[in-house]
Design a protein around this motif. Sequence first.
Motif, mmCIF file in Angstrom:
data_model
loop_
_atom_site.group_PDB
_atom_site.id
_atom_site.type_symbol
_atom_site.label_atom_id
_atom_site.label_comp_id
_atom_site.label_asym_id
_atom_site.label_seq_id
_atom_site.Cartn_x
_atom_site.Cartn_y
_atom_site.Cartn_z
ATOM 1 N N ARG A 150 0.777 -1.021 0.029
ATOM 2 C CA ARG A 150 -0.210 0.333 -0.028
ATOM 3 C C ARG A 150 0.786 1.400 -0.084
ATOM 4 O O ARG A 150 0.563 1.751 -0.739
ATOM 5 C CB ARG A 150 -0.488 0.141 1.147
ATOM 6 C CG ARG A 150 -1.656 0.947 1.489
ATOM 7 C CD ARG A 150 -3.073 0.785 1.816
ATOM 8 N NE ARG A 150 -3.787 0.354 1.731
ATOM 9 C CZ ARG A 150 -5.076 -0.664 2.174
ATOM 10 N NH1 ARG A 150 -4.752 -0.101 3.751
ATOM 11 N NH2 ARG A 150 -5.854 -1.537 1.804
ATOM 12 N N ALA B 77 -6.530 3.126 -3.813
ATOM 13 C CA ALA B 77 -7.464 1.562 -3.834
ATOM 14 C C ALA B 77 -8.046 0.731 -4.950
ATOM 15 O O ALA B 77 -8.307 -0.628 -5.141
ATOM 16 C CB ALA B 77 -8.953 2.167 -3.202
ATOM 17 N N GLU C 287 -5.334 -2.084 -5.561
ATOM 18 C CA GLU C 287 -5.052 -2.351 -5.567
ATOM 19 C C GLU C 287 -6.529 -3.589 -5.297
ATOM 20 O O GLU C 287 -6.136 -5.035 -5.035
ATOM 21 C CB GLU C 287 -5.912 -2.218 -3.682
ATOM 22 C CG GLU C 287 -4.854 -2.081 -2.960
ATOM 23 C CD GLU C 287 -4.600 -1.492 -1.439
ATOM 24 O OE1 GLU C 287 -5.472 -1.985 -0.365
ATOM 25 O OE2 GLU C 287 -3.772 -0.921 -0.755
ATOM 26 N N TYR C 288 -7.923 -3.344 -5.582
ATOM 27 C CA TYR C 288 -8.653 -4.056 -6.300
ATOM 28 C C TYR C 288 -8.954 -4.140 -7.180
ATOM 29 O O TYR C 288 -9.702 -5.025 -7.988
ATOM 30 C CB TYR C 288 -10.481 -3.565 -5.361
ATOM 31 C CG TYR C 288 -9.919 -3.220 -4.200
ATOM 32 C CD1 TYR C 288 -10.846 -4.403 -2.799
ATOM 33 C CD2 TYR C 288 -9.954 -1.835 -3.467
ATOM 34 C CE1 TYR C 288 -10.638 -4.575 -2.113
ATOM 35 C CE2 TYR C 288 -9.827 -1.972 -2.185
ATOM 36 C CZ TYR C 288 -10.410 -2.829 -1.649
ATOM 37 O OH TYR C 288 -10.326 -2.631 0.330
ATOM 38 N N VAL D 293 -9.710 -2.212 -9.795
ATOM 39 C CA VAL D 293 -10.842 -1.561 -10.721
ATOM 40 C C VAL D 293 -10.344 0.082 -11.279
ATOM 41 O O VAL D 293 -9.374 0.312 -10.771
ATOM 42 C CB VAL D 293 -12.044 -1.491 -10.116
ATOM 43 C CG1 VAL D 293 -12.674 -3.123 -9.848
ATOM 44 C CG2 VAL D 293 -11.279 -0.715 -8.721
ATOM 45 N N VAL E 279 -13.942 2.780 -7.958
ATOM 46 C CA VAL E 279 -14.045 2.591 -6.195
ATOM 47 C C VAL E 279 -15.551 2.625 -5.331
ATOM 48 O O VAL E 279 -15.819 3.987 -5.235
ATOM 49 C CB VAL E 279 -12.818 2.961 -6.404
ATOM 50 C CG1 VAL E 279 -12.527 2.970 -4.167
ATOM 51 C CG2 VAL E 279 -11.557 2.675 -7.040
ATOM 52 N N SER E 280 -15.503 1.891 -4.373
ATOM 53 C CA SER E 280 -17.165 1.901 -3.611
ATOM 54 C C SER E 280 -16.556 3.121 -2.924
ATOM 55 O O SER E 280 -15.497 2.675 -2.176
ATOM 56 C CB SER E 280 -17.322 0.384 -3.321
ATOM 57 O OG SER E 280 -16.308 -0.375 -2.675
ATOM 58 N N GLU F 291 -14.418 0.532 0.379
ATOM 59 C CA GLU F 291 -13.016 -0.154 -0.325
ATOM 60 C C GLU F 291 -11.975 1.619 -0.258
ATOM 61 O O GLU F 291 -10.671 2.102 0.207
ATOM 62 C CB GLU F 291 -12.578 0.431 -1.875
ATOM 63 C CG GLU F 291 -13.396 -1.460 -2.140
ATOM 64 C CD GLU F 291 -13.795 -1.438 -3.451
ATOM 65 O OE1 GLU F 291 -14.241 -3.290 -3.422
ATOM 66 O OE2 GLU F 291 -13.643 -0.687 -4.686
ATOM 67 N N ARG F 292 -13.183 2.839 -0.685
ATOM 68 C CA ARG F 292 -11.970 4.182 -0.592
ATOM 69 C C ARG F 292 -11.843 4.287 1.717
ATOM 70 O O ARG F 292 -10.882 4.663 1.406
ATOM 71 C CB ARG F 292 -13.054 5.302 -1.320
ATOM 72 C CG ARG F 292 -12.869 6.238 -1.073
ATOM 73 C CD ARG F 292 -13.278 7.550 -1.912
ATOM 74 N NE ARG F 292 -12.450 8.373 -1.485
ATOM 75 C CZ ARG F 292 -12.599 9.675 -1.322
ATOM 76 N NH1 ARG F 292 -12.888 9.449 0.790
ATOM 77 N NH2 ARG F 292 -12.468 10.750 -0.838
ATOM 78 N N ARG G 211 -11.807 2.410 3.045
ATOM 79 C CA ARG G 211 -10.686 1.345 4.484
ATOM 80 C C ARG G 211 -9.948 1.813 3.895
ATOM 81 O O ARG G 211 -8.293 1.607 4.398
ATOM 82 C CB ARG G 211 -11.128 0.207 4.077
ATOM 83 C CG ARG G 211 -10.045 -0.282 4.420
ATOM 84 C CD ARG G 211 -10.345 -2.145 3.588
ATOM 85 N NE ARG G 211 -11.959 -2.709 3.928
ATOM 86 C CZ ARG G 211 -12.521 -2.406 3.218
ATOM 87 N NH1 ARG G 211 -12.400 -3.221 1.617
ATOM 88 N NH2 ARG G 211 -14.039 -3.928 3.489
#
Length: 204
Positions: free
Chosen positions: A43, A68, A71-72, A74, A79-80, A83-84, A86
Amino acid sequence: MSSVSQHRGRGEPSETAEEQTDTEGSTDDLSEDELFDVLANRRRRYAVHALKAEGETAELGDVAEQVAAWEYGVDVEAVSYDERKRVYTALQQSHLPMMDDAGVVDFDKNRGTVEPTAALEDVEVYMDVVQGHEIPWSVYYLGLSGVAASLTAAVWLNAWPFALLSDVAWLVAVVAMFAASAVAHTYYSRGQRIGETDEPPELG
Protein backbone atom coordinates in the motif's frame (compact mmCIF):
# COMPACT_ATOMS: atom_id res chain seq x y z
CA MET A 1 19.44 39.84 9.06
CA SER A 2 16.84 37.11 8.85
CA SER A 3 13.48 37.36 10.57
CA VAL A 4 14.44 34.40 12.77
CA SER A 5 17.52 36.23 14.02
CA GLN A 6 15.58 39.44 14.65
CA HIS A 7 13.21 37.66 17.04
CA ARG A 8 15.97 36.04 19.10
CA GLY A 9 16.65 37.46 22.52
CA ARG A 10 20.08 38.82 23.39
CA GLY A 11 20.81 35.95 25.72
CA GLU A 12 19.50 33.25 23.36
CA PRO A 13 22.30 31.43 21.58
CA SER A 14 22.10 31.37 17.78
CA GLU A 15 22.07 28.09 15.87
CA THR A 16 25.54 27.02 14.88
CA ALA A 17 26.51 26.05 11.34
CA GLU A 18 26.93 22.42 12.46
CA GLU A 19 23.42 22.37 13.92
CA GLN A 20 22.03 23.87 10.72
CA THR A 21 23.75 21.18 8.68
CA ASP A 22 22.39 18.44 10.92
CA THR A 23 18.88 19.86 10.64
CA GLU A 24 19.06 20.11 6.86
CA GLY A 25 20.49 16.62 6.60
CA SER A 26 17.72 15.10 8.69
CA THR A 27 15.18 16.65 6.33
CA ASP A 28 16.78 15.96 2.96
CA ASP A 29 18.66 12.69 3.50
CA LEU A 30 16.82 9.43 3.08
CA SER A 31 18.66 6.32 4.21
CA GLU A 32 18.35 3.01 2.39
CA ASP A 33 16.89 1.37 5.52
CA GLU A 34 14.12 3.98 5.72
CA LEU A 35 13.38 3.62 2.02
CA PHE A 36 13.26 -0.18 2.30
CA ASP A 37 10.90 0.08 5.27
CA VAL A 38 8.58 2.27 3.24
CA LEU A 39 8.65 0.02 0.18
CA ALA A 40 8.20 -3.18 2.20
CA ASN A 41 4.45 -2.56 2.25
CA ARG A 42 2.44 -2.76 -0.97
CA ARG A 43 0.00 0.00 0.00
CA ARG A 44 2.88 2.36 0.73
CA ARG A 45 4.51 1.43 -2.59
CA TYR A 46 1.30 2.33 -4.37
CA ALA A 47 1.13 5.63 -2.50
CA VAL A 48 4.75 6.42 -3.43
CA HIS A 49 4.01 5.60 -7.07
CA ALA A 50 0.97 7.87 -7.11
CA LEU A 51 2.83 10.74 -5.45
CA LYS A 52 5.94 10.49 -7.65
CA ALA A 53 3.75 10.38 -10.74
CA GLU A 54 1.84 13.45 -9.51
CA GLY A 55 4.99 15.28 -8.44
CA GLU A 56 3.12 17.86 -6.35
CA THR A 57 0.78 18.27 -3.41
CA ALA A 58 -2.17 15.90 -3.62
CA GLU A 59 -5.38 15.49 -1.71
CA LEU A 60 -5.37 12.49 0.62
CA GLY A 61 -8.77 11.46 -0.74
CA ASP A 62 -7.44 11.37 -4.32
CA VAL A 63 -4.41 9.31 -3.29
CA ALA A 64 -6.58 6.88 -1.34
CA GLU A 65 -8.94 6.51 -4.28
CA GLN A 66 -6.11 5.75 -6.70
CA VAL A 67 -4.43 3.30 -4.33
CA ALA A 68 -7.76 1.55 -3.77
CA ALA A 69 -8.28 1.25 -7.52
CA TRP A 70 -4.90 -0.46 -7.91
CA GLU A 71 -5.48 -2.73 -4.94
CA TYR A 72 -8.89 -3.91 -6.09
CA GLY A 73 -8.02 -3.97 -9.78
CA VAL A 74 -10.73 -1.56 -10.90
CA ASP A 75 -10.94 1.89 -12.47
CA VAL A 76 -10.91 4.86 -10.12
CA GLU A 77 -14.54 5.58 -10.97
CA ALA A 78 -15.52 2.04 -9.91
CA VAL A 79 -14.01 2.23 -6.41
CA SER A 80 -16.76 1.77 -3.82
CA TYR A 81 -17.25 3.94 -0.77
CA ASP A 82 -16.17 1.15 1.60
CA GLU A 83 -13.03 0.37 -0.43
CA ARG A 84 -12.02 4.03 -0.53
CA LYS A 85 -12.74 4.53 3.17
CA ARG A 86 -10.73 1.44 4.13
CA VAL A 87 -7.65 2.65 2.26
CA TYR A 88 -8.16 6.28 3.33
CA THR A 89 -8.25 5.35 7.02
CA ALA A 90 -5.15 3.15 6.78
CA LEU A 91 -3.18 5.83 4.93
CA GLN A 92 -4.25 8.59 7.31
CA GLN A 93 -3.69 6.76 10.58
CA SER A 94 -0.72 4.53 9.80
CA HIS A 95 1.09 4.66 6.47
CA LEU A 96 1.40 8.38 5.76
CA PRO A 97 2.49 9.32 9.31
CA MET A 98 5.19 6.62 9.06
CA MET A 99 6.26 7.95 5.65
CA ASP A 100 6.29 11.49 7.02
CA ASP A 101 8.54 10.43 9.91
CA ALA A 102 10.90 8.77 7.42
CA GLY A 103 11.11 12.01 5.42
CA VAL A 104 9.50 10.49 2.32
CA VAL A 105 6.45 12.79 2.27
CA ASP A 106 5.10 15.91 3.91
CA PHE A 107 1.75 14.87 5.34
CA ASP A 108 -0.61 17.50 6.69
CA LYS A 109 -3.29 15.54 8.54
CA ASN A 110 -5.36 18.61 9.37
CA ARG A 111 -5.56 19.81 5.78
CA GLY A 112 -5.69 16.32 4.33
CA THR A 113 -2.82 16.90 1.91
CA VAL A 114 0.32 14.94 1.13
CA GLU A 115 3.36 15.93 -0.92
CA PRO A 116 6.51 14.02 -1.94
CA THR A 117 9.64 15.49 -0.38
CA ALA A 118 12.80 16.49 -2.22
CA ALA A 119 14.46 13.41 -0.73
CA LEU A 120 11.95 11.14 -2.44
CA GLU A 121 12.08 13.06 -5.72
CA ASP A 122 15.86 12.60 -5.81
CA VAL A 123 15.56 8.82 -5.49
CA GLU A 124 14.91 6.64 -8.52
CA VAL A 125 13.20 3.50 -7.22
CA TYR A 126 13.05 0.39 -9.37
CA MET A 127 11.01 -2.75 -8.75
CA ASP A 128 12.60 -5.94 -10.07
CA VAL A 129 9.38 -7.87 -10.60
CA VAL A 130 10.02 -11.39 -11.89
CA GLN A 131 7.13 -13.66 -12.81
CA GLY A 132 7.38 -17.44 -12.43
CA HIS A 133 8.21 -17.98 -16.12
CA GLU A 134 10.69 -15.10 -16.40
CA ILE A 135 14.47 -15.04 -15.98
CA PRO A 136 16.05 -12.32 -13.80
CA TRP A 137 18.35 -9.97 -15.69
CA SER A 138 21.31 -11.03 -13.54
CA VAL A 139 20.84 -14.65 -14.63
CA TYR A 140 20.28 -13.56 -18.23
CA TYR A 141 23.58 -11.65 -18.37
CA LEU A 142 25.38 -14.57 -16.74
CA GLY A 143 24.07 -16.87 -19.46
CA LEU A 144 24.91 -14.35 -22.17
CA SER A 145 28.46 -14.11 -20.87
CA GLY A 146 28.72 -17.90 -21.00
CA VAL A 147 27.55 -17.91 -24.62
CA ALA A 148 30.05 -15.18 -25.51
CA ALA A 149 32.89 -17.08 -23.79
CA SER A 150 32.00 -20.32 -25.59
CA LEU A 151 31.78 -18.52 -28.91
CA THR A 152 35.13 -16.84 -28.36
CA ALA A 153 36.76 -20.19 -27.52
CA ALA A 154 35.28 -21.83 -30.63
CA VAL A 155 36.54 -19.04 -32.88
CA TRP A 156 39.98 -19.13 -31.26
CA LEU A 157 40.20 -22.91 -31.89
CA ASN A 158 39.02 -22.45 -35.50
CA ALA A 159 36.22 -24.93 -34.88
CA TRP A 160 33.78 -25.51 -37.72
CA PRO A 161 31.55 -23.73 -38.70
CA PHE A 162 32.87 -20.76 -36.72
CA ALA A 163 36.01 -20.66 -38.87
CA LEU A 164 33.89 -19.69 -41.86
CA LEU A 165 33.68 -16.09 -40.61
CA SER A 166 36.52 -13.78 -39.66
CA ASP A 167 37.45 -12.98 -36.07
CA VAL A 168 36.28 -9.40 -36.60
CA ALA A 169 32.85 -10.57 -37.73
CA TRP A 170 32.42 -12.69 -34.60
CA LEU A 171 33.63 -9.80 -32.43
CA VAL A 172 30.99 -7.56 -33.99
CA ALA A 173 28.37 -10.24 -33.35
CA VAL A 174 29.29 -10.51 -29.66
CA VAL A 175 29.26 -6.72 -29.22
CA ALA A 176 25.88 -6.56 -30.97
CA MET A 177 24.45 -9.19 -28.60
CA PHE A 178 25.42 -7.21 -25.52
CA ALA A 179 24.33 -3.89 -27.08
CA ALA A 180 20.88 -5.28 -27.96
CA SER A 181 20.55 -6.73 -24.46
CA ALA A 182 21.50 -3.39 -22.89
CA VAL A 183 18.88 -1.57 -24.96
CA ALA A 184 16.21 -4.09 -23.98
CA HIS A 185 17.23 -3.89 -20.31
CA THR A 186 17.08 -0.08 -20.36
CA TYR A 187 13.60 -0.13 -21.87
CA TYR A 188 12.46 -2.72 -19.32
CA SER A 189 13.95 -0.77 -16.40
CA ARG A 190 12.05 2.38 -17.32
CA GLY A 191 8.83 0.43 -17.00
CA GLN A 192 9.90 -0.81 -13.57
CA ARG A 193 10.60 2.65 -12.14
CA ILE A 194 8.15 3.71 -9.47
CA GLY A 195 6.26 6.83 -10.55
CA GLU A 196 7.24 6.51 -14.21
CA THR A 197 4.23 4.63 -15.60
CA ASP A 198 0.45 4.86 -15.24
CA GLU A 199 0.35 1.82 -12.96
CA PRO A 200 2.79 0.48 -10.36
CA PRO A 201 5.41 -1.89 -11.87
CA GLU A 202 4.02 -4.95 -10.08
CA LEU A 203 0.70 -4.47 -11.87
CA GLY A 204 2.32 -4.36 -15.29
